[in-house]
Design a protein around this motif. Structure first.
Motif, PDB file in Angstrom:
ATOM      1  N   VAL A   1       0.840  -1.196   0.000  1.00 36.58           N
ATOM      2  CA  VAL A   1       0.000   0.000   0.000  1.00 36.58           C
ATOM      3  C   VAL A   1       0.873   1.243   0.000  1.00 36.58           C
ATOM      4  O   VAL A   1       0.659   2.172  -0.771  1.00 36.58           O
ATOM      5  CB  VAL A   1      -0.926   0.008   1.235  1.00 36.58           C
ATOM      6  CG1 VAL A   1      -1.737   1.286   1.278  1.00 36.58           C
ATOM      7  CG2 VAL A   1      -1.836  -1.185   1.228  1.00 36.58           C
ATOM      8  N   HIS A   2       1.900   1.221   0.844  1.00 34.86           N
ATOM      9  CA  HIS A   2       2.722   2.414   1.014  1.00 34.86           C
ATOM     10  C   HIS A   2       3.982   2.401   0.153  1.00 34.86           C
ATOM     11  O   HIS A   2       4.810   3.281   0.279  1.00 34.86           O
ATOM     12  CB  HIS A   2       3.100   2.571   2.490  1.00 34.86           C
ATOM     13  CG  HIS A   2       1.942   3.020   3.327  1.00 34.86           C
ATOM     14  ND1 HIS A   2       1.377   4.268   3.196  1.00 34.86           N
ATOM     15  CD2 HIS A   2       1.214   2.399   4.280  1.00 34.86           C
ATOM     16  CE1 HIS A   2       0.380   4.395   4.042  1.00 34.86           C
ATOM     17  NE2 HIS A   2       0.261   3.260   4.704  1.00 34.86           N
ATOM     18  N   TYR A   3       4.162   1.379  -0.652  1.00 34.43           N
ATOM     19  CA  TYR A   3       5.311   1.356  -1.559  1.00 34.43           C
ATOM     20  C   TYR A   3       4.892   0.696  -2.867  1.00 34.43           C
ATOM     21  O   TYR A   3       3.855   0.026  -2.917  1.00 34.43           O
ATOM     22  CB  TYR A   3       6.499   0.610  -0.934  1.00 34.43           C
ATOM     23  CG  TYR A   3       6.236  -0.844  -0.645  1.00 34.43           C
ATOM     24  CD1 TYR A   3       6.701  -1.840  -1.512  1.00 34.43           C
ATOM     25  CD2 TYR A   3       5.517  -1.249   0.466  1.00 34.43           C
ATOM     26  CE1 TYR A   3       6.456  -3.168  -1.258  1.00 34.43           C
ATOM     27  CE2 TYR A   3       5.268  -2.574   0.733  1.00 34.43           C
ATOM     28  CZ  TYR A   3       5.744  -3.529  -0.139  1.00 34.43           C
ATOM     29  OH  TYR A   3       5.503  -4.846   0.096  1.00 34.43           O
TER      30      TYR A   3
ATOM     31  N   PRO B   1       9.281  -5.209   2.136  1.00 34.39           N
ATOM     32  CA  PRO B   1       8.226  -4.260   2.517  1.00 34.39           C
ATOM     33  C   PRO B   1       8.690  -3.260   3.548  1.00 34.39           C
ATOM     34  O   PRO B   1       9.553  -3.557   4.382  1.00 34.39           O
ATOM     35  CB  PRO B   1       7.118  -5.162   3.078  1.00 34.39           C
ATOM     36  CG  PRO B   1       7.790  -6.426   3.424  1.00 34.39           C
ATOM     37  CD  PRO B   1       8.947  -6.576   2.508  1.00 34.39           C
ATOM     38  N   LEU B   2       8.116  -2.034   3.498  1.00 33.55           N
ATOM     39  CA  LEU B   2       8.422  -1.034   4.518  1.00 33.55           C
ATOM     40  C   LEU B   2       7.793  -1.484   5.829  1.00 33.55           C
ATOM     41  O   LEU B   2       6.643  -1.893   5.851  1.00 33.55           O
ATOM     42  CB  LEU B   2       7.823   0.336   4.150  1.00 33.55           C
ATOM     43  CG  LEU B   2       8.172   0.966   2.820  1.00 33.55           C
ATOM     44  CD1 LEU B   2       7.640   2.370   2.789  1.00 33.55           C
ATOM     45  CD2 LEU B   2       9.662   0.988   2.602  1.00 33.55           C
TER      46      LEU B   2
ATOM     47  N   TRP C   1      -8.800   0.711   8.359  1.00 33.43           N
ATOM     48  CA  TRP C   1      -7.957   1.681   7.635  1.00 33.43           C
ATOM     49  C   TRP C   1      -7.648   1.239   6.215  1.00 33.43           C
ATOM     50  O   TRP C   1      -6.905   1.901   5.506  1.00 33.43           O
ATOM     51  CB  TRP C   1      -6.665   1.960   8.401  1.00 33.43           C
ATOM     52  CG  TRP C   1      -6.871   2.637   9.718  1.00 33.43           C
ATOM     53  CD1 TRP C   1      -8.076   2.907  10.310  1.00 33.43           C
ATOM     54  CD2 TRP C   1      -5.871   3.141  10.607  1.00 33.43           C
ATOM     55  NE1 TRP C   1      -7.881   3.532  11.510  1.00 33.43           N
ATOM     56  CE2 TRP C   1      -6.550   3.691  11.723  1.00 33.43           C
ATOM     57  CE3 TRP C   1      -4.480   3.177  10.564  1.00 33.43           C
ATOM     58  CZ2 TRP C   1      -5.865   4.278  12.776  1.00 33.43           C
ATOM     59  CZ3 TRP C   1      -3.814   3.748  11.613  1.00 33.43           C
ATOM     60  CH2 TRP C   1      -4.495   4.304  12.707  1.00 33.43           C
TER      61      TRP C   1
ATOM     62  N   GLU D   1      -3.803   0.784   5.288  1.00 33.24           N
ATOM     63  CA  GLU D   1      -2.870   1.859   5.633  1.00 33.24           C
ATOM     64  C   GLU D   1      -2.453   1.729   7.093  1.00 33.24           C
ATOM     65  O   GLU D   1      -3.171   1.150   7.897  1.00 33.24           O
ATOM     66  CB  GLU D   1      -3.537   3.216   5.423  1.00 33.24           C
ATOM     67  CG  GLU D   1      -3.762   3.538   3.968  1.00 33.24           C
ATOM     68  CD  GLU D   1      -4.389   4.893   3.795  1.00 33.24           C
ATOM     69  OE1 GLU D   1      -4.074   5.792   4.572  1.00 33.24           O
ATOM     70  OE2 GLU D   1      -5.209   5.033   2.888  1.00 33.24           O
TER      71      GLU D   1
ATOM     72  N   ILE E   1       3.856   4.958   9.336  1.00 32.89           N
ATOM     73  CA  ILE E   1       5.221   4.612   8.932  1.00 32.89           C
ATOM     74  C   ILE E   1       6.191   5.443   9.757  1.00 32.89           C
ATOM     75  O   ILE E   1       6.030   6.655   9.873  1.00 32.89           O
ATOM     76  CB  ILE E   1       5.466   4.909   7.441  1.00 32.89           C
ATOM     77  CG1 ILE E   1       4.364   4.320   6.588  1.00 32.89           C
ATOM     78  CG2 ILE E   1       6.809   4.373   6.998  1.00 32.89           C
ATOM     79  CD1 ILE E   1       4.408   4.801   5.179  1.00 32.89           C
TER      80      ILE E   1
ATOM     81  N   PRO F   1      -1.747   8.132   8.246  1.00 34.83           N
ATOM     82  CA  PRO F   1      -2.861   8.122   7.289  1.00 34.83           C
ATOM     83  C   PRO F   1      -3.928   9.152   7.662  1.00 34.83           C
ATOM     84  O   PRO F   1      -4.021   9.548   8.820  1.00 34.83           O
ATOM     85  CB  PRO F   1      -3.427   6.711   7.422  1.00 34.83           C
ATOM     86  CG  PRO F   1      -3.044   6.264   8.770  1.00 34.83           C
ATOM     87  CD  PRO F   1      -1.760   6.950   9.110  1.00 34.83           C
TER      88      PRO F   1
ATOM     89  N   ARG G   1      -9.154   5.402   1.338  1.00 40.37           N
ATOM     90  CA  ARG G   1      -8.843   4.163   0.642  1.00 40.37           C
ATOM     91  C   ARG G   1      -9.868   3.081   0.959  1.00 40.37           C
ATOM     92  O   ARG G   1     -10.278   2.326   0.089  1.00 40.37           O
ATOM     93  CB  ARG G   1      -7.437   3.695   1.050  1.00 40.37           C
ATOM     94  CG  ARG G   1      -6.910   2.568   0.214  1.00 40.37           C
ATOM     95  CD  ARG G   1      -5.553   2.115   0.730  1.00 40.37           C
ATOM     96  NE  ARG G   1      -5.426   0.694   0.577  1.00 40.37           N
ATOM     97  CZ  ARG G   1      -5.089   0.076  -0.559  1.00 40.37           C
ATOM     98  NH1 ARG G   1      -4.841   0.771  -1.639  1.00 40.37           N
ATOM     99  NH2 ARG G   1      -5.012  -1.223  -0.609  1.00 40.37           N
TER     100      ARG G   1
END
Lengths: 272, 273
Positions: free
Chosen positions: B45-47, B67-68, B81, B84, B87, B106, B129
């Motif tokens: 989702v974030h990358y 993954p982050l 969420w 999300e 981070i 988020p 999202r």
């Protein structure tokens, strides 16, 4: 793991002393969905390993995109009821995702345009039906605006006059509506002046839009002079003034016209 | 695997985990299956995920998506969420600048979701999202039932999914309206094929809840009783039996005609009476 609120507080604390963090002053924290990437890509790992060996530099991230800044997607819906400014029952419409969800899907005014729903709810020949009803897509909005309007017709306090079509046309133009003279229908009885008995009293004219739809518009007569001593001045806003018809037989029609949106609120406040 | 690492694995003693001993080891396979589904790596989702097996970047190198790492705060489990999370990382402006810690949060908003199966409006915290995903899946129920547990992640979402699955499996939806019940059930029954009834029973529980459930259902049955109680109960039963036998004997004895204390006739009375 820190609690979420604690995380936020800790973050804000670090921002409280501006001078100590001059580098970050311009980058204000905002809450959005971020897509990031590593500034230094993670090293490769062997087949028997599960993760690469990471150092602090692999946790330095760079901003790629913010998905909330993207243009919102549109989704297809089938309406279950007539919705103002959106469409009629059985019509297929496409609206932005978030707005559709909040205003149409949750109150069950529409359903998603899946093949089953299309079969069930879509009415095919609605375009024809619509054409026969309205002359244009925007007519309903124009009717709404005109029927709510309080048209002030300012006449002289010194010179004699009878109200004619061009007076109404000019009054419309002052309010910002361009209305040709041949579309305006005046009341049958003539209104003459100057007469302070009919000051701030109402009558209505009929405006024809696109030679099809008719709207009744309320007009208020006001007397005007440049002499400051004889000027008629009201302290309250125009929608708070009493609405009395010049011809008593018009009173029910004028009462049935929609009022100014703030008029109700003021009534409530006065009652309290 | 090369010979070098084979040696390492052969002499390697695995660390004890929650699944190797205690209640964790006794938990049923159905729950372990759900756990594996829940703790898998979620979708990116974030990358941006790299596709393909190899990429040519100066030289040929294999694609490995790392993954982050994401933070899941307490509030994460009280909302949905949509994948999300928070981070935690650093920003670095240019080559010679110092790195600064930075959190990316988020955008949360309070909204309402409607579940067709449960026939309920639920007010929860969501992100944009989530709503986009609900729209893509044509409804909240479809979104929950189609998405694997690793992507839903939050406990609240899994609880609602569990409720939906239970009501579908037991057919307890719309108790007052049989026509509507059939219609809705036919829409969603295809999702039931992926689970057995026992799997649904163990779906969407946290580890703690699963342990409690196991204790309640299975541990009580095999409760260990001290032998003292057993022997005492036996003794009491024995004594009672003896007592009852004695009573019977005495009744038998008293009933005997010869042994009665009082004679049925008076010896001093005259015959004439």
């Amino acid at each position: 793991m820190l609690k979420y609120t604690q995380l936020c507080l800790n973050y804000l604390k670090s921002h409280s002393t501006l001078l100590s963090h001059q580098n970050n002053v311009l980058v204000q924290q905002s809450r959005n969905t971020y897509i990031l990437k590593r500034k230094y890509p993670a090293p490769l790992y062997k087949k028997h390993q599960r993760f690469p060996r990471m150092t602090h530099k692999h946790f330095i991230y760079e901003y790629v995109e913010n998905t909330n800044r993207r243009k919102q997607k549109k989704i297809d819906l089938v309406l279950l009821e007539d919705v103002k400014n959106v469409g009629e029952k059985g019509e297929k419409v496409s609206i932005t995702s978030q707005r559709a969800y909040e205003t149409l899907i949750l109150p069950k005014l529409a359903v998603y345009a899946t093949p089953e729903n299309l079969k069930k709810y879509l009415i095919e020949d609605e375009m024809k039906k619509k054409l026969s009803l309205n002359s244009s897509k925007f007519v309903t909005r124009t009717i709404d605006i005109l029927s709510q309007c309080y048209l002030p017709i300012t006449m002289s306090i010194e010179n004699p006059w009878t109200i004619e079509k061009w007076h109404v046309r000019v009054a419309f133009r002052n309010e910002g509506y361009i209305v040709p003279e041949d579309t305006i229908t005046l009341p049958k009885k003539t209104i003459t002046g100057p007469d302070l008995n009919i000051e701030n009293k109402e009558f209505y004219v009929i405006v024809k839009i696109n030679n099809q739809e008719e709207v009744k518009v309320r007009c208020k007569i006001h007397h005007y002079t440049s002499d400051p001593e004889n000027k008629v001045i009201y302290e309250v806003p125009f929608y708070q003034l009493p609405s009395i018809a010049i011809f008593p037989e018009d009173q029910p029609i004028l009462d049935s016209l929609p009022k100014h949106p703030l008029a109700d609120k003021i009534d409530d406040d006065l009652k309290k | 695997m090369s010979m070098k690492h084979l040696g390492e694995t052969l002499y390697h003693i695995r660390r004890p985990t929650r699944w190797t001993e205690g209640i964790g080891a006794a938990l049923p396979e159905e729950y372990k299956k759900f756990w594996k589904e829940w703790k898998r790596t979620p979708t990116a989702v974030h990358y941006i995920e790299q596709k393909g097996k190899y990429m040519i970047f100066a030289s040929r190198r294999p694609v490995q998506n790392v993954p982050l790492p994401l933070l899941y705060p307490e509030e994460f489990h009280k909302g949905i969420w949509g994948g999300e999370a928070v981070i935690q990382g650093f920003t670095k402006k240019h080559k010679y600048a110092r790195r600064y810690p930075h959190f990316w949060f988020p955008t949360l908003k309070k909204s309402v979701v409607y579940s067709e199966v449960l026939d309920k409006y639920i007010s929860i915290v969501v992100t944009n999202r989530t709503i986009d995903l609900i729209n893509e899946h044509y409804g909240f129920d479809h979104y929950l039932l189609k998405t694997p547990a690793c992507d839903l992640k939050s406990e609240l979402a899994l609880k609602i999914k569990r409720e939906i699955l239970l009501s579908l499996a037991d057919k307890t939806l719309y108790p007052d309206d049989p026509l509507k019940r059939e219609e809705i059930y036919n829409n969603y029954k295809e999702y039931l094929t992926a689970y057995t009834r026992d799997e649904i029973e163990w779906y969407g529980l946290t580890y703690k809840e699963a342990c409690k459930k196991w204790i309640k259902h299975y541990a009580e049955k095999e409760k260990v009783m001290p032998l003292k109680l057993q022997y005492r109960a036996e003794l009491i039963a024995e004594l009672e039996q003896e007592k009852s036998q004695e009573v019977e004997k005495t009744i038998f004895v008293t009933d005997n005609y010869f042994c009665r204390w009082k004679l049925p006739w008076n010896p001093f009375s005259s015959r004439s009476d």
